[in-house]
Structures are given as structure tokens and as C-alpha cells.
Design a protein around this motif. Structure first.
Motif, mmCIF file in Angstrom:
data_model
loop_
_atom_site.group_PDB
_atom_site.id
_atom_site.type_symbol
_atom_site.label_atom_id
_atom_site.label_comp_id
_atom_site.label_asym_id
_atom_site.label_seq_id
_atom_site.Cartn_x
_atom_site.Cartn_y
_atom_site.Cartn_z
ATOM 1 N N LEU A 82 0.825 -1.204 0.000
ATOM 2 C CA LEU A 82 0.000 0.000 0.000
ATOM 3 C C LEU A 82 0.863 1.260 0.000
ATOM 4 O O LEU A 82 0.551 2.252 -0.666
ATOM 5 N N LEU A 83 1.973 1.209 0.754
ATOM 6 C CA LEU A 83 2.876 2.356 0.785
ATOM 7 C C LEU A 83 3.540 2.562 -0.573
ATOM 8 O O LEU A 83 3.689 3.706 -1.040
ATOM 9 N N ARG A 84 3.933 1.461 -1.219
ATOM 10 C CA ARG A 84 4.538 1.583 -2.545
ATOM 11 C C ARG A 84 3.548 2.174 -3.547
ATOM 12 O O ARG A 84 3.905 3.016 -4.370
ATOM 13 N N ASP A 85 2.290 1.711 -3.463
ATOM 14 C CA ASP A 85 1.265 2.248 -4.360
ATOM 15 C C ASP A 85 1.040 3.735 -4.103
ATOM 16 O O ASP A 85 0.851 4.517 -5.041
ATOM 17 N N VAL A 142 1.530 6.915 -6.717
ATOM 18 C CA VAL A 142 0.493 7.919 -6.982
ATOM 19 C C VAL A 142 1.037 9.325 -6.766
ATOM 20 O O VAL A 142 0.809 10.238 -7.572
ATOM 21 N N LEU A 143 1.781 9.510 -5.686
ATOM 22 C CA LEU A 143 2.329 10.834 -5.390
ATOM 23 C C LEU A 143 3.349 11.262 -6.443
ATOM 24 O O LEU A 143 3.387 12.429 -6.853
ATOM 25 N N LYS A 144 4.189 10.332 -6.903
ATOM 26 C CA LYS A 144 5.156 10.660 -7.947
ATOM 27 C C LYS A 144 4.446 11.055 -9.236
ATOM 28 O O LYS A 144 4.889 11.965 -9.945
ATOM 29 N N LYS A 145 3.344 10.352 -9.543
ATOM 30 C CA LYS A 145 2.582 10.687 -10.742
ATOM 31 C C LYS A 145 1.985 12.090 -10.627
ATOM 32 O O LYS A 145 1.965 12.847 -11.590
ATOM 33 N N ARG A 146 1.515 12.436 -9.430
ATOM 34 C CA ARG A 146 0.961 13.778 -9.227
ATOM 35 C C ARG A 146 2.041 14.839 -9.398
ATOM 36 O O ARG A 146 1.796 15.902 -9.977
ATOM 37 N N ILE A 147 3.227 14.545 -8.886
ATOM 38 C CA ILE A 147 4.340 15.494 -9.041
ATOM 39 C C ILE A 147 4.675 15.678 -10.512
ATOM 40 O O ILE A 147 4.921 16.790 -10.985
ATOM 41 N N ALA A 168 12.154 16.594 -4.223
ATOM 42 C CA ALA A 168 11.082 16.378 -5.200
ATOM 43 C C ALA A 168 9.912 17.311 -4.947
ATOM 44 O O ALA A 168 9.284 17.821 -5.880
ATOM 45 N N ALA A 169 9.590 17.556 -3.666
ATOM 46 C CA ALA A 169 8.479 18.444 -3.333
ATOM 47 C C ALA A 169 8.760 19.876 -3.758
ATOM 48 O O ALA A 169 7.844 20.638 -4.062
ATOM 49 N N PHE A 170 10.034 20.247 -3.788
ATOM 50 C CA PHE A 170 10.410 21.609 -4.154
ATOM 51 C C PHE A 170 10.756 21.730 -5.635
ATOM 52 O O PHE A 170 11.221 22.762 -6.082
ATOM 53 N N ARG A 171 10.522 20.669 -6.395
ATOM 54 C CA ARG A 171 10.931 20.668 -7.793
ATOM 55 C C ARG A 171 10.298 21.810 -8.581
ATOM 56 O O ARG A 171 10.954 22.490 -9.367
#
Length: 316
Positions: A26-29, A33-38, A128-131
Motif C-alpha cells: 500500500l505504501l509503494r502504491d 500515486v504521489l510521484k505521478k501527481r508530481i 522532489a516536493a520543491f521541484r
């Protein structure tokens, strides 16, 4: 307890271990999802940047250590109402505003972008969050480095910001240093800081709260942006009024003359607009060279055509 291994005995796979595997999946999924949103945010920002580039207005990115007063400066210049609080990472989403700076002559309008506050030794998992905001910095024409001059360690903070700029490859972008919050200093200290900034050439001491020093800020920014303009000498057809409007909006017109064949303009504009205006360039030297080349071609003999009886040589 059911999440722990060994529930069915030593060396056996109990139900708790299976639950841990489910949690990991679940954490990997969630990470996917978060990487796709980024990535989606990055694509959207790319579209916005291309749109701003098409406009042709110069982009000023406001950078600086956290709590230096970047959003306050943007609010004063644009009245954008961006959140300006004394807290870490108060601005995560870059805010861009189109603004006409008072007394600005070179570029009537500019785009101001607020970015996240930098800190020393930025954690790797936050990069990544500050990208998005870091990409805004790399695409800027001029960086406005805001420094909290009331902080005793402002020099170390300035160095920390410069280190981040070097790491992301933005160290070659023209930079204007803004020593902010002089309203919090003693009168003598503020005057000395303004004197030091005036002597450096690319620095200015201001107060984003009271507006003190903002005229000097505009002048320093104008000097930095004037280096980005290229000279043009064009004749715009009267049917291309939009191009003439673009010159007035984002460039500096030195001479304008309304001729029979079009509008003659001598001035300076940003490079993207200069490339767009290339079909209307007036270059006497190139025209003369082309004319000489044509004249030389007329005197040349096409021996192949002459052998076939189809060439009439001139000056023979």
C-alpha cells in the motif's frame, strides 16, 4: 500484535507478517500515486512557462532564505495577497504575477514569481516536493535574492541560498541582492547598510513593509534587465500591428517613424521577440552584400549551358 512475525510459532509465517507485506504494498502504491501527481504538476508548470515565454515579458524570481520577506516583497509590489507568515516553508506553490513597476522604463511590465524559502542542508526527500519552485528559479531572467538584514546570521543564510543556486545550475543568472527589513534596524545601521548596497552596484536596501528603498530596487532591476535586451532596427508592415504593440509592451523604443511602407522602429527588445521580428529587419550591409553577389552571378558564365547552346554570356 497480529502485525508481528512469529504469531504461528518460531520460524513460521504468521498472519501478522502477511499484514506487513500488505502495508508495504500500500505504501509503494501511495508513493507511485504521489510521484505521478508530481509529474503532472511538472507538466502543468511547463505549459505555464511556455505561455509566459510566448508573452515575452521578463521573469523575475524572488529567492531567499526562509522568512526573509519574499512574499511580503511580492505583496508590496503586486498587492497579490500571497500568504506571508513567519514560518518555515510558508510558500510551497510558486506564485507568479504580472506587474508594472513604478518608474520602470526598459520593460513596462515584468512577471514576478515567489518561491519557497531555502534552508541549509535541504533534506534529500524534500527535493522532489520543491521541484516546481526550483524549476521556476532556473527559468528566470533575473533572480531577486531577498535577505533578512535584521538577522544576525544573514551572511550565512545568504551563502546557503547561493549554494542551492549553484547546485541547481542557476548561478549564471543575473542576480539582484535585496537587503530587506531595514525598518527593524537602528537608524545608523540602516543608513550604513543603504550606503554599502549603493556602492556594490547590484544591491539595494529596502523595507517591504514601509516601502522604503523601492525606487532604488526598481532602478537596480532595470539595470539588470537592460543587459538582456538586444538592439533591433525593423520596419513593421502596417498589417502587423500586433508586432508593433509587442515592441511597445516588452521593449524600449528609441526611434519610431511612420513611413509609406511601414513603421520604422529603432530600439531594444528581449531576444525571443527579436527573433520573431527577424523577417522585418533592416540591414543595409546584408542587402548590399546580396546585391553584389547577384551582380557577380550575372557576370559568371554557365559553361554547361553554353555548351548546350542555351547560355548568353554578358560582358563578352
Amino acid at each position: 500484535l497480529e502485525r508481528q512475525s512469529g504469531a504461528g510459532g518460531v520460524g513460521l509465517r504468521g498472519p501478522g507478517e502477511s499484514q506487513l507485506e500488505i502495508d508495504k504494498r500500500l505504501l509503494r502504491d501511495r508513493i507511485i500515486v504521489l510521484k505521478k501527481r508530481i509529474d503532472d504538476v511538472q507538466k502543468q508548470r511547463d505549459l505555464h512557462r511556455r505561455g509566459r515565454t510566448k508573452i515575452g515579458l521578463p521573469i523575475l524570481a524572488i529567492v531567499g532564505y526562509t522568512n526573509a520577506g519574499k512574499s511580503t516583497l511580492l505583496n508590496y509590489l503586486t498587492r497579490a495577497g500571497v500568504m506571508a507568515e513567519n514560518m518555515l516553508f510558508a510558500t510551497l506553490d510558486p506564485t507568479t504575477r504580472r506587474v508594472k513597476l513604478p518608474g520602470y522604463k526598459t520593460h513596462p511590465e515584468v512577471l514576478l514569481t515567489d518561491t519557497v524559502g531555502f534552508i541549509q542542508k535541504l533534506p534529500t526527500h524534500l527535493v522532489a516536493a520543491f521541484r516546481a519552485t526550483l524549476e521556476e528559479v532556473k527559468e528566470a531572467d533575473v533572480l531577486v535574492h531577498v535577505i533578512d538584514s535584521s538577522n544576525p546570521t544573514w551572511e550565512k543564510q545568504e551563502q546557503a541560498v547561493q549554494t542551492v543556486l549553484n547546485e541547481i545550475g542557476a548561478n549564471d543568472i543575473p542576480l539582484v541582492k535585496v537587503l530587506n527589513k531595514i525598518d527593524l534596524l537602528e537608524q545608523d545601521d540602516a543608513e550604513y547598510l543603504k550606503y554599502e548596497a549603493a556602492c556594490s552596484g547590484n544591491s539595494v536596501a529596502v523595507s517591504s513593509i514601509t516601502g522604503e528603498g523601492m525606487e532604488d530596487f526598481v532602478a537596480v532591476v532595470e539595470d539588470a534587465l537592460s543587459e538582456l535586451l538586444v538592439p533591433i532596427e525593423v520596419e513593421i508592415p502596417y498589417s502587423k500591428g500586433d508586432e508593433l504593440n509587442a515592441i511597445h509592451e516588452v521593449g524600449a523604443v528609441e526611434t519610431i517613424d511612420y513611413r509609406e511602407s511601414g513603421t520604422y522602429v529603432l530600439g531594444r527588445v528581449p531576444k525571443p521577440l527579436a527573433n520573431r521580428l527577424r523577417p522585418y529587419y533592416i540591414n543595409d550591409e546584408e542587402e548590399e552584400a546580396v546585391s553584389k553577389k547577384k551582380g557577380g552571378d550575372d557576370d559568371e558564365i554557365d559553361w554547361v549551358a553554353l555548351g548546350r547552346g542555351r547560355h548568353t554570356a554578358k560582358n563578352m
